[in-house]
Design an enzyme around this catalytic site. Structure first.
Site, PDB file in Angstrom:
ATOM      1  N   SER A  10      10.666 -17.413  58.785  1.00 12.89           N
ATOM      2  CA  SER A  10      11.970 -17.109  58.201  1.00 12.89           C
ATOM      3  C   SER A  10      12.724 -16.141  59.106  1.00 12.89           C
ATOM      4  CB  SER A  10      11.788 -16.552  56.783  1.00 12.89           C
ATOM      5  OG  SER A  10      13.002 -16.553  56.082  1.00 12.89           O
ATOM      6  N   ASP A  36      13.608 -27.455  52.429  1.00 10.36           N
ATOM      7  CA  ASP A  36      13.831 -26.017  52.373  1.00 10.36           C
ATOM      8  C   ASP A  36      15.239 -25.754  51.859  1.00 10.36           C
ATOM      9  OD1 ASP A  36      14.133 -23.288  52.834  1.00 10.36           O
ATOM     10  OD2 ASP A  36      12.991 -23.330  54.703  1.00 10.36           O
ATOM     11  N   HIS A  39      10.659 -23.711  51.540  1.00 11.03           N
ATOM     12  CA  HIS A  39      10.586 -22.613  52.497  1.00 11.03           C
ATOM     13  C   HIS A  39       9.158 -22.086  52.665  1.00 11.03           C
ATOM     14  CE1 HIS A  39      12.490 -19.650  55.023  1.00 11.03           C
ATOM     15  NE2 HIS A  39      12.059 -18.636  54.303  1.00 11.03           N
TER      16      HIS A  39
END
Length: 744
Positions: A595, A670, A702
């Site tokens: 991320s 995601d 995600h």
């Protein structure tokens, strides 16, 4: 002779310990078998009497769930309040919520996740007195919530707000204009849920005769769509409103519904807001006064309003301003006189403040060059506030008590590491969860006055014993001086570490604003992976650079308007300095992250191409132009206002600098960091004629998990690390094998 005997005993002890640590951690241990899983206490609720607590338990043999009541002092089970074995309509339930008088409880079942925090489900009201069970709605609903008097339950169905009278069974529809991807009443939109971390956007007043709710008009918010491949012949699409940086947000408005009159009034404040958010609403102890927090789009001006529900007049009682941004929290607490407790960074560190009902400062409760990290609550009988802080070092957490006037501060926890408290309803006791890098989670009952141990509840000695059979290394905490700052760092070396040899280095980081990865707490799943890599001959290190949290506002907010500049500089410089150590091979340094960490690892490889040999980026942001409005603009303002800040530090604009090996990973479903980020980055790399490896996991969000997914992902990453950093390790191993063969 005695000395020889003592030496033999010591040798025997050391030999026994070394002999015990013979097993090597495998990826299957971590991601398939759950070998190192620790026990925890789920869904703990302190009962109103302050002497008992409830826990949601699951029986593996009967596959049933129950709410069990325990006595704080004895820790023995008092009774089972309700078990799914006795409920024909519910084979199991996954969560529960009590009414204020605890005579009723909402049981959740058949829950299905929508986004990170939100879910749809079937919910029942269980009556503790007569053991009756009532389905709230035939349809799946969201966020069922008891009124304070326990006579009603409010909930949201298909974007409209409803409430049910539990005596008559009558359901009243409060709003009628709810429509998917257009109007939402009482539930947050995607970006509020993700970035302001709440779903239920309605609240009952103390008299149970009014419901305040936020209405979201997301008609003008651009849509984002994701293909869902599934198992059918044709894929489907998930389409939802997602405001990217600089794009239109939902228009929000605040409303108060009168249950008795069945009327709704729109709240008006006497200040012009052109583009704003309402991140929190909360009724005060006075049933006619609602508090509401309004924050501007830049999120550097937060206003606390008190709204008179009878006159519909609003009074601004507190205005927080910051050159960077103001954090939104859940710490607002109203006392009996409607004075309130508030947390703020206005003196440079996060601290607790006490204001009167009109917003006049009474006193600053906590002070010092350290941060309050959690606010637990206020005991009115003893005039005492309970909180968690990093006063004992920024990588540690301790629980404290302090009087409302700022005197008589007491450290309630004794062990160095991470302590977190769950207090009884009357603040007589607290259950402390403690762990450190060397101690798995321990749950203990403690006195709220002294912090003294009353009784141990649960430990994870079994998990520690299992781990003791495996070859592991100590996580070494230290600081590294970079760019005039002492940055927190941990390092894991191979168990057979030899300072005369050189080892490849893999760095891990996240680096997002206010985050922390260097903390004195028990292992995450990734830590076991690092242990495995260490035993294969790698050194693993993690550095929390500028922009991370718990070291003051200046340290955290230095990255404002330039995400990815100072953070990347710190990782590159830290890698250079670590590469100067005699036992680290500077030609074999890699970095990885997920991320924000994937955004960082990409940037580090591109901008630090003379330092890093490889990088892995999982679910990375490749340009802040692709990410959501609330998060991105909090730190960057809009791309229209800060074009260079967005573009100068985004990986997609630095692909031409790639020299090392790069692995790019993303989940196709995601909803948070869209696959678009990886697709656009891949295209930029292709057009720059840069070779790279990549993987897209079908229909994974995600977190990239489910079934065999995590195991597959970590096998892929481990293989990539071995291929790019481990070449000399492999050659040395081959050489050793050949030498053995020759000698043989």
């Amino acid at each position: 002779m005695k000395h020889i005997k003592f030496f033999l005993l010591i040798s025997l002890f050391v030999t026994t310990i070394l002999a015990a640590q013979t097993e090597t951690i495998t990826l299957e241990d971590i991601w398939k078998d759950g070998t190192f899983r620790t026990e925890r206490m789920d869904a703990l609720h302190s009962m109103a009497n302050g002497q008992e607590y409830s826990v949601l338990n699951f029986d593996r043999e009967t596959k049933s769930t129950s709410i069990d009541i325990y006595d704080y002092k004895t820790l023995e089970k008092v009774k089972t309040l309700v078990s799914s074995l006795n409920l024909e309509a519910i084979p199991y339930f996954t969560n529960y919520t009590f009414s204020n008088d605890e005579n009723q409880v909402i049981l959740a079942t058949n829950e299905e996740a929508i986004y990170r925090h939100s879910a749809l489900g079937n919910y029942y009201v269980y009556n503790v007195i007569n053991a009756s069970l009532d389905l709230i709605s035939e349809d799946k609903i969201q966020e069922p919530t008891f009124s304070p008097d326990g006579k009603k339950v409010a909930f949201v169905k298909e974007n409209n707000l409803y409430y049910k009278d539990l005596n008559s069974g009558e359901i009243t529809q409060v709003t009628t204009d709810g429509k998917k991807n257009e109007i939402i009443n009482g539930i947050t939109d995607w970006v509020y849920e993700e970035e302001f971390a709440f779903v239920r956007a309605f609240d009952w007043n103390a008299d149970s005769d009014k419901i305040a709710f936020i209405r979201f008009d997301e008609t003008n918010v651009p849509e984002f769509s994701m293909d869902v491949y599934g198992s059918e012949l044709y894929q489907t699409q998930q389409v939802f409103k997602y405001p990217k940086a600089g794009e239109a947000n939902s228009n929000v408005s605040l409303h108060i519904y009168n249950v008795n009159e069945k009327t709704t009034n729109k709240v008006k404040v006497n200040k012009e807001y052109k583009d704003f958010y309402i991140p929190r609403i909360k009724w005060t102890n006075n049933p006619d006064f609602l508090s509401a927090q309004y924050i501007n789009r830049h999120q550097n001006e937060l206003d606390l309003w008190m709204i008179n529900a009878k006159t519909n007049k609003a009074n601004l009682v507190l205005a927080e301003k910051d050159e960077a941004y103001v954090d939104v929290t859940d710490n607002l607490t109203f006392l009996k006189d409607n004075s309130f407790i508030w947390t703020s960074e206005k003196d440079g560190y996060n601290h607790i403040y006490h204001y009167d009902k009109n917003g006049k400062l009474i006193n600053q409760v906590t002070k010092g060059n350290w941060e309050v990290t959690s606010y637990y609550g206020y005991d009115e009988n003893k005039n005492t506030i309970f909180y968690q802080s990093v006063e004992n070092g920024s990588i540690n957490r301790d629980v404290y008590s302090i009087n409302l006037n700022g005197r008589n501060k007491t450290r309630l926890t004794k062990s160095e590491g991470t302590n977190d408290a769950a207090f009884s309803a009357d603040f007589s006791f607290f259950i402390n969860t403690f762990s450190s890098a060397t101690t798995p989670p321990e749950y203990t009952l403690n006195s709220s006055e002294s912090g003294n141990l009353i009784k141990s509840i649960k430990d994870n000695d079994k998990a520690a014993q299992i781990l003791s059979d495996y070859i592991t290394s100590k996580k070494e905490f230290s600081t590294i001086h970079v760019k005039d700052n002492d940055l927190n760092m941990w390092m894991i070396k191979p168990a057979n570490f030899d300072a005369s040899k050189t080892y490849p280095l893999l760095m891990y980081q996240y680096s997002g604003p206010g985050s922390q990865q260097v903390a004195n707490r028990w292992n995450s799943a990734n830590d076991y992976w690092y242990q495995q890599l260490a035993q294969e001959g790698y050194i693993i290190a993690c550095v929390d650079g500028r922009g991370t949290g718990f070291k003051g506002a200046e340290f955290k907010k230095v990255t404002q308007n330039e995400l990815g500049k100072y953070e990347v500089e710190d990782q590159i410089q830290a890698a250079k300095q670590l590469g100067d150590l005699p036992y680290i091979d500077a030609s074999r340094i890699g970095i990885w992250g997920w991320s924000f960490g994937g955004f960082m690892s990409s940037n580090c490889l591109f901008k630090g191409n003379d330092v890093f040999k490889m990088a892995i980026a999982v679910a990375p942001v490749s340009s802040w132009r692709f990410y959501d409005s609330i998060y991105t603009e909090r730190y960057m303002t809009t791309p229209q206002e800060n074009e260079s800040g967005y573009d100068d530090n985004s990986p997609i604009n630095h692909v031409d600098k790639l020299k090392g090996d790069f692995l790019l990973v993303h989940g196709s479903a995601d909803d948070n960091v869209h696959l678009q980020n990886t697709m656009r980055l891949a295209e930029a790399l292709i057009q720059a004629d840069k070779q790279f490896d990549w993987a897209v996991y079908p229909d994974k969000n995600h977190g990239i998990y489910g079934g065999n997914t995590r195991l597959h992902l970590y096998k892929k990453m481990t293989h990539f690390i071995n291929e790019t950093l481990g070449d000399k390790i492999q050659k040395e191993d081959e050489t050793n094998v050949n030498q053995v063969k020759i000698k043989g």
